[in-house]
Design a protein around this motif. Sequence first.
Motif, PDB file in Angstrom:
ATOM      1  N   ARG A  45       0.420  -1.380  -0.015  1.00 57.73           N
ATOM      2  CA  ARG A  45       0.298   0.010   0.152  1.00 57.73           C
ATOM      3  C   ARG A  45       0.662   1.315   0.639  1.00 57.73           C
ATOM      4  O   ARG A  45       0.531   1.928  -0.599  1.00 57.73           O
ATOM      5  CB  ARG A  45      -1.276  -0.199   1.098  1.00 57.73           C
ATOM      6  CG  ARG A  45      -0.060   0.484   2.936  1.00 57.73           C
ATOM      7  CD  ARG A  45      -1.119   0.472   3.402  1.00 57.73           C
ATOM      8  NE  ARG A  45      -0.479  -0.365   5.307  1.00 57.73           N
ATOM      9  CZ  ARG A  45      -0.372   0.836   5.628  1.00 57.73           C
ATOM     10  NH1 ARG A  45      -0.575   2.371   5.448  1.00 57.73           N
ATOM     11  NH2 ARG A  45      -0.083   0.451   6.809  1.00 57.73           N
ATOM     12  N   LYS A  46       1.679   1.240   0.505  1.00 58.45           N
ATOM     13  CA  LYS A  46       2.926   2.241   0.356  1.00 58.45           C
ATOM     14  C   LYS A  46       3.610   2.883  -0.451  1.00 58.45           C
ATOM     15  O   LYS A  46       3.496   3.744  -1.045  1.00 58.45           O
ATOM     16  CB  LYS A  46       4.025   1.980   1.754  1.00 58.45           C
ATOM     17  CG  LYS A  46       3.512   2.055   2.700  1.00 58.45           C
ATOM     18  CD  LYS A  46       5.008   2.540   4.115  1.00 58.45           C
ATOM     19  CE  LYS A  46       4.240   2.769   5.700  1.00 58.45           C
ATOM     20  NZ  LYS A  46       4.532   2.677   6.910  1.00 58.45           N
ATOM     21  N   ARG A  49       0.407   4.022  -2.685  1.00 52.79           N
ATOM     22  CA  ARG A  49       0.734   5.957  -1.735  1.00 52.79           C
ATOM     23  C   ARG A  49       1.663   6.536  -2.345  1.00 52.79           C
ATOM     24  O   ARG A  49       2.046   7.735  -2.924  1.00 52.79           O
ATOM     25  CB  ARG A  49       0.780   6.031  -0.254  1.00 52.79           C
ATOM     26  CG  ARG A  49       1.013   7.373  -0.182  1.00 52.79           C
ATOM     27  CD  ARG A  49       1.802   6.729   1.809  1.00 52.79           C
ATOM     28  NE  ARG A  49       2.563   6.830   1.458  1.00 52.79           N
ATOM     29  CZ  ARG A  49       3.680   6.139   2.541  1.00 52.79           C
ATOM     30  NH1 ARG A  49       3.329   6.968   3.680  1.00 52.79           N
ATOM     31  NH2 ARG A  49       4.450   6.084   2.237  1.00 52.79           N
ATOM     32  N   ARG A  56       0.248  12.663  -9.035  1.00 54.30           N
ATOM     33  CA  ARG A  56       0.044  13.828  -8.089  1.00 54.30           C
ATOM     34  C   ARG A  56       1.122  15.255  -9.494  1.00 54.30           C
ATOM     35  O   ARG A  56       0.619  16.345  -9.470  1.00 54.30           O
ATOM     36  CB  ARG A  56      -0.735  14.285  -7.137  1.00 54.30           C
ATOM     37  CG  ARG A  56      -1.068  15.526  -6.762  1.00 54.30           C
ATOM     38  CD  ARG A  56      -1.767  16.116  -7.385  1.00 54.30           C
ATOM     39  NE  ARG A  56      -3.316  15.244  -6.965  1.00 54.30           N
ATOM     40  CZ  ARG A  56      -4.210  15.680  -7.813  1.00 54.30           C
ATOM     41  NH1 ARG A  56      -4.999  16.622  -8.392  1.00 54.30           N
ATOM     42  NH2 ARG A  56      -5.181  15.566  -7.860  1.00 54.30           N
ATOM     43  N   TRP A 220      -6.381   0.446  -1.581  1.00 54.07           N
ATOM     44  CA  TRP A 220      -6.127   1.908  -1.143  1.00 54.07           C
ATOM     45  C   TRP A 220      -6.344   2.778  -2.225  1.00 54.07           C
ATOM     46  O   TRP A 220      -6.409   4.105  -1.915  1.00 54.07           O
ATOM     47  CB  TRP A 220      -4.361   1.688  -1.132  1.00 54.07           C
ATOM     48  CG  TRP A 220      -4.625   0.389   0.899  1.00 54.07           C
ATOM     49  CD1 TRP A 220      -3.795  -0.476   0.993  1.00 54.07           C
ATOM     50  CD2 TRP A 220      -4.390   0.918   2.264  1.00 54.07           C
ATOM     51  NE1 TRP A 220      -4.455  -1.474   2.094  1.00 54.07           N
ATOM     52  CE2 TRP A 220      -4.133  -0.245   2.439  1.00 54.07           C
ATOM     53  CE3 TRP A 220      -4.789   1.859   3.004  1.00 54.07           C
ATOM     54  CZ2 TRP A 220      -4.707   0.108   3.645  1.00 54.07           C
ATOM     55  CZ3 TRP A 220      -5.039   2.074   3.814  1.00 54.07           C
ATOM     56  CH2 TRP A 220      -4.828   0.688   5.085  1.00 54.07           C
ATOM     57  N   SER A 223      -9.853   3.686  -1.850  1.00 48.47           N
ATOM     58  CA  SER A 223     -10.020   5.101  -0.587  1.00 48.47           C
ATOM     59  C   SER A 223      -9.400   6.383  -0.373  1.00 48.47           C
ATOM     60  O   SER A 223      -9.846   7.336   0.182  1.00 48.47           O
ATOM     61  CB  SER A 223      -9.678   4.481   0.676  1.00 48.47           C
ATOM     62  OG  SER A 223      -8.982   3.981   0.663  1.00 48.47           O
ATOM     63  N   HIS A 224      -8.250   6.194  -1.807  1.00 52.69           N
ATOM     64  CA  HIS A 224      -7.270   7.430  -1.716  1.00 52.69           C
ATOM     65  C   HIS A 224      -7.867   9.189  -1.703  1.00 52.69           C
ATOM     66  O   HIS A 224      -8.532   8.279  -2.365  1.00 52.69           O
ATOM     67  CB  HIS A 224      -6.186   6.955  -2.470  1.00 52.69           C
ATOM     68  CG  HIS A 224      -4.380   8.205  -2.390  1.00 52.69           C
ATOM     69  ND1 HIS A 224      -4.918   9.573  -2.116  1.00 52.69           N
ATOM     70  CD2 HIS A 224      -3.548   7.339  -2.162  1.00 52.69           C
ATOM     71  CE1 HIS A 224      -3.737   9.802  -1.467  1.00 52.69           C
ATOM     72  NE2 HIS A 224      -2.601   8.152  -1.860  1.00 52.69           N
ATOM     73  N   SER A 225      -8.003   9.476  -1.450  1.00 60.14           N
ATOM     74  CA  SER A 225      -8.578  11.260  -1.311  1.00 60.14           C
ATOM     75  C   SER A 225      -8.191  11.684  -2.297  1.00 60.14           C
ATOM     76  O   SER A 225      -8.352  12.067  -3.369  1.00 60.14           O
ATOM     77  CB  SER A 225      -8.162  12.386  -0.316  1.00 60.14           C
ATOM     78  OG  SER A 225      -9.024  11.288   1.119  1.00 60.14           O
ATOM     79  N   ASP A 226      -6.594  11.978  -2.808  1.00 59.68           N
ATOM     80  CA  ASP A 226      -6.064  12.366  -3.844  1.00 59.68           C
ATOM     81  C   ASP A 226      -5.949  11.949  -5.122  1.00 59.68           C
ATOM     82  O   ASP A 226      -5.761  11.853  -5.991  1.00 59.68           O
ATOM     83  CB  ASP A 226      -4.498  12.191  -3.329  1.00 59.68           C
ATOM     84  CG  ASP A 226      -3.936  13.381  -4.207  1.00 59.68           C
ATOM     85  OD1 ASP A 226      -4.606  14.604  -4.162  1.00 59.68           O
ATOM     86  OD2 ASP A 226      -3.018  14.038  -4.160  1.00 59.68           O
ATOM     87  N   ASP A 228      -8.247  10.889  -9.174  1.00 58.11           N
ATOM     88  CA  ASP A 228      -9.535  11.715  -8.907  1.00 58.11           C
ATOM     89  C   ASP A 228     -10.608  10.616  -9.493  1.00 58.11           C
ATOM     90  O   ASP A 228     -11.867  10.186  -9.976  1.00 58.11           O
ATOM     91  CB  ASP A 228      -9.723  12.514 -10.073  1.00 58.11           C
ATOM     92  CG  ASP A 228      -8.387  14.114  -8.706  1.00 58.11           C
ATOM     93  OD1 ASP A 228      -9.195  14.074  -7.926  1.00 58.11           O
ATOM     94  OD2 ASP A 228      -7.242  13.735  -9.017  1.00 58.11           O
ATOM     95  N   THR A 250     -14.901  10.118  -1.404  1.00 55.40           N
ATOM     96  CA  THR A 250     -13.892  10.602  -1.591  1.00 55.40           C
ATOM     97  C   THR A 250     -14.625  11.324  -2.920  1.00 55.40           C
ATOM     98  O   THR A 250     -13.361  11.938  -3.824  1.00 55.40           O
ATOM     99  CB  THR A 250     -12.879  10.461  -1.487  1.00 55.40           C
ATOM    100  OG1 THR A 250     -11.887   9.915  -2.587  1.00 55.40           O
ATOM    101  CG2 THR A 250     -11.749  10.145  -0.185  1.00 55.40           C
TER     102      THR A 250
END
Lengths: 285, 336
Positions: A45-46, A49, A56, A220, A223-226, A228, A250
């Motif tokens: 999951r990292k 991330r 981004r 992961w 559910s990640h807010s970043d 889109d 989100t």
Amino acid sequence: MTRLTIPKTYKLYIGGKFPRSESGRSYEVLGADGGFLANASLASRKDARDAVVAARAAVPGWSGATAYNRGQVLYRVAEVLEGRRAQFVQEISSSEGVTAAEAGRQVDEAIDTWVWYAGWADKFAQVAGAGNPVAGPYFNLSVPEPTGVVAIVAPQGEASLLGLVRVVAPALVAGNAVVVVADEAHPLSAISLSEVLATSDLPGGVVNVLTGSPAEVAPWLASHSDVDALDLAGAGALEWVDLEIAAAETLTRVMRPEPGVPERSLDRILAFTETKTVWHTKSLI
Amino acid sequence: MTMQTTALAPAERAIRVLGGDLTERSLRQYLEGLSGVDAVGLEQRAASLATRSIKTGSKAWALDRIIELIDLTTLEGADTPGKVRSLVAKALHPDAGDPTTPRVAAVCVYGDMVPVAVEALGAAHGDPDDGLVSVAAVATAFPSGRASLAVKLADTRDAVAAGADEIDMVIDRGAFLAGNYGTVFEQIVAVKDACRRPDGSSASLKVILETGELNTYDNVRRASWLSILAGGDFIKTSTGKVTPAATLPVTLLMLEAVRDWHRLTGEHVGVKPAGGIRTSKDAVRYLVTVAETVGEQWLQPHLFRFGASSLLNDVLLQRQKLRTGHYSGPDYVTID
């Protein structure tokens, strides 16, 4: 004298670099005959991330490039892929157990897909955008804009290269950055495609490739807010309704799973765009 | 060598350690008598401290503590009153979506922005130990320190008079590198004096060494001791305007000076790494280094601070991750 072969280490592709998994884990990739093919990184999951952070960071540059320029870069990917054709044919036939001729057809179709989508880069806005008629001395224009970071679960267990290209290329056309979880059982062509992307003109971070278990990583990303938008093309075998629910928390756009390899389509480009409408005076009075 | 025997300003700490006949010579002898720094050992120690894994409950504690230790900083030529007000708003409510988020320790601004910050803080202006927010001002011709002493003192007095609780001064690196330790010493003593308020209390003095310009670890050690002897309440790594800014080995070295001073005299001197600390992960490494070098009692706003601006947002993202269980993104924190 016999020569020792030098087997390749298949790593992840994050932010234009090829790191091992942060977790240090790897898994065995087996050929169609059940024999050992390679070790691939098992993304955690990292890693997901980190990939989202890289994506981004790449969004402003890639979405800010002119549509014409994006089209050229995507076409360049097809050119470099063509030059590596033999490698892909070999990897696909050993991994998927298909004949060299079938693997060759898959690679050709993948290359043609890149070219097809590259062509759309400076044309889709004309099709999807509009000059809206309004009752006043204004121009009213609607234009499609990229959504941002798109997380994708690539088709699983089908044509590994073509499946990947059919989901990644359309997301790139509008200027999105992508985090894609490759075909778990056949990840080799995904990493080799990363090498193609790294050596074409695509900026680092625009495409990030994770190998490993979609069941582990996808929640992961969902559910990640970043993130889109979420393309669940290859998530049919997962608990994808849960993923859709997590994404809804989100306000993430979701494309639901579809069986097999998605067809080329303008809809796949437009699925990852937002429509921006602007008013503009017709003349300075 | 008349200059060498010139008496220096009678700083209380220096007299206690060096004796009553405080001269340039005795100061030089003391500073050059400090043992040299084992650079390889220092970096190795810092690297090993950086490998600690801080998870779950400890991580949650560390994140909140990091926020409580931040000097939220804006030091730009383009700073406007509006920017300072929004900085203050962020200092008071770092995460608008989570009222349990602690406040930062202080806001750090240029001297002329102190009245704006004080006014914006209003009743929340005060001691971080009471859950309030201090105002720190950079002074003494920050960041270069290239001005006459009179100008530096006027700069300091202005900021203190305007309501600054803490003064971040820069040392004269040119004088230090030229070997004029006495000049640097005298200036710190003079600025410390300028921190006095009419009511007899005094603004806290942070002495910025600008370690990125001192070139060697030995120099950092000497400058740390020099600043402590001259009466600094805090020693601070950098202005943030020079690269490299704060690094873990340099901070470790300064913490060792503070620890040795504590062993020698029982006094507590603070340390403030500033510049270049942007991620929670980095900041946690600093906490570990503090706890392992001088002890956990140093992890309080009077003895340890982070000079940072973008660090806060990263800590807030990590906090949101711990609270909600999913990764957050930059759209969920305020930008300046």
